[in-house]
Scaffold this active site. Structure first.
Site, PDB file in Angstrom:
ATOM      1  CB  VAL A   1      59.075  64.540  -7.660  1.00  0.00           C
ATOM      2  CG1 VAL A   1      59.765  65.961  -7.237  1.00  0.00           C
ATOM      3  CG2 VAL A   1      57.516  65.082  -7.486  1.00  0.00           C
TER       4      VAL A   1
ATOM      5  CB  SER B   1      53.296  66.742   1.301  1.00  0.00           C
ATOM      6  OG  SER B   1      51.758  66.455   0.708  1.00  0.00           O
ATOM      7  CB  SER B   2      49.976  70.665  -0.039  1.00  0.00           C
ATOM      8  OG  SER B   2      49.020  70.150  -0.232  1.00  0.00           O
ATOM      9  CB  CYS B   3      49.078  66.634   3.376  1.00  0.00           C
ATOM     10  SG  CYS B   3      50.557  66.175   3.305  1.00  0.00           S
TER      11      CYS B   3
ATOM     12  CE1 TYR C   1      55.093  61.156   1.843  1.00  0.00           C
ATOM     13  CE2 TYR C   1      53.172  62.960   1.896  1.00  0.00           C
ATOM     14  CZ  TYR C   1      54.086  62.527   1.407  1.00  0.00           C
ATOM     15  OH  TYR C   1      55.288  62.925   0.324  1.00  0.00           O
TER      16      TYR C   1
ATOM     17  CE  LYS D   1      57.578  63.958   1.603  1.00  0.00           C
ATOM     18  NZ  LYS D   1      58.912  63.939   1.818  1.00  0.00           N
TER      19      LYS D   1
ATOM     20  CG  HIS E   1      48.085  61.066  -5.670  1.00  0.00           C
ATOM     21  ND1 HIS E   1      49.770  60.960  -6.321  1.00  0.00           N
ATOM     22  CD2 HIS E   1      48.163  62.187  -4.219  1.00  0.00           C
ATOM     23  CE1 HIS E   1      50.425  60.649  -5.030  1.00  0.00           C
ATOM     24  NE2 HIS E   1      49.442  61.693  -3.155  1.00  0.00           N
TER      25      HIS E   1
ATOM     26  NE  ARG F   1      42.156  67.826  -2.446  1.00  0.00           N
ATOM     27  CZ  ARG F   1      41.309  67.798  -1.297  1.00  0.00           C
ATOM     28  NH1 ARG F   1      40.901  68.991  -1.508  1.00  0.00           N
ATOM     29  NH2 ARG F   1      40.996  67.285  -0.497  1.00  0.00           N
TER      30      ARG F   1
END
Length: 312
Positions: free
Chosen positions: A16, A108-110, A137, A141, A180, A210
């Protein structure tokens, strides 16, 4: 944020951060700070304070994080929560105290619950249990989001929090032990093609869906939001569309040119059943991604091949 502004990209050597640096340079920004760990260790607060005092950045993109796929998150949760909490806590607080004008935190989307309604809206944060395989994780975040908002409320610190979907692109991690899903598929099919292997085994049932965003599109969105968005509300960054992992594997197989068979190892975990972001908040501001998934994977595969050739 004019083109001569001093801009720090933390994590500039990563997927990123590297994309943000490329996009900033493409857009004409010239005064970029892109330190690697050898120049400043973000887990070392004294070293970070000294770096900020010396270079005086006006804007900060926080793209620094310890990241990994299902296997890495599941095996090393202590490492993931410790390192990410250290990095973001140091960077947010040090940036505020150094007088940084604006700060972009990349989450993050998590962060969303495992069984959140689909597509996931920003208001679904903290409404259910997390996916256990990457909860450490995710909690780190979420803490970063809360810290950004707490500093905004107490100190007037101009920080915003972006929640990207699954990312891929040049500079990704292709280590099969901690990558990933998309880079892992690229590497598996590429190596199988070279070896003339009869089949490639893919984890899980192939049914989880996903969403994938090219890192250059995320970088473009991050710069756009740095310049246009100023709110305590988190904002999703994605494409608003998803694909079953099984179909993704077939797409990568086709792009790589592997002629063998695809086998699903259903003894391996699937992770969250679906992770699709609602991106209406972002699109209402006038931003949309530019790369299709096929074009993005094709470019990424070419970059991967170039990396292998350079290392040979």
């Amino acid at each position: 944020m004019d083109q001569s502004a001093r801009i720090l990209v933390a994590g500039a050597r990563g997927l990123v951060g590297g994309a943000i640096v490329r996009q900033l340079r493409t857009k004409g920004f010239t005064n970029l700070l892109t330190p690697g760990r050898a120049e400043v260790d973000l887990t070392d607060r004294a070293a970070l304070d000294a770096y900020l005092a010396a270079h005086k950045p006006q804007f900060v993109f926080d793209a620094a994080a310890k990241v990994g796929g299902i296997q890495a998150n599941n095996q090393f949760p202590g490492d993931f929560i410790r390192e990410n909490l250290l990095i973001q806590t140091n960077l947010i607080d040090a940036s505020y105290r150094a007088g940084v004008e604006k700060f972009v935190f990349l989450g993050s989307s998590c962060i969303y619950p495992k069984f959140a309604p689909q597509p996931m809206k920003e208001e679904h944060l903290l409404t259910g249990i997390l996916e256990p395989t990457n909860s450490a994780y995710a909690v780190a975040k979420i803490a970063g989001i809360e810290m950004i908002n707490a500093y905004r409320r107490q100190f007037g610190f101009k920080g915003i929090s972006l929640m990207p979907t699954n990312l891929y692109g040049p500079g990704d991690n292709y280590d099969l032990n901690n990558s990933h899903v998309l880079p892992a598929l690229i590497r598996k099919f590429h190596e199988a093609k070279l070896a003339g292997a009869p089949e490639v085994v893919v984890w899980g049932t192939g049914t989880p869906r996903r969403e994938f965003l090219h890192c250059d599109d995320l970088a473009d969105a991050a710069i756009f939001l740095m310049q246009t968005y100023d709110s305590s509300e988190i904002i999703n960054v994605g494409v608003g569309d998803d694909i079953p992992i099984g179909e993704l594997a077939l797409l990568v197989k086709d792009i790589v040119g592997f002629q063998g068979k695809l086998v699903q190892d259903t003894s391996k975990p699937d992770g969250t059943p679906r992770k699709l972001l609602d991106v209406s908040r972002l699109t209402s501001l006038g931003w949309k991604p530019s790369l299709s998934l096929r074009d993005g994977i094709t470019q990424t595969y070419a970059a991967y091949q170039a990396t292998l050739a350079a290392a040979a």
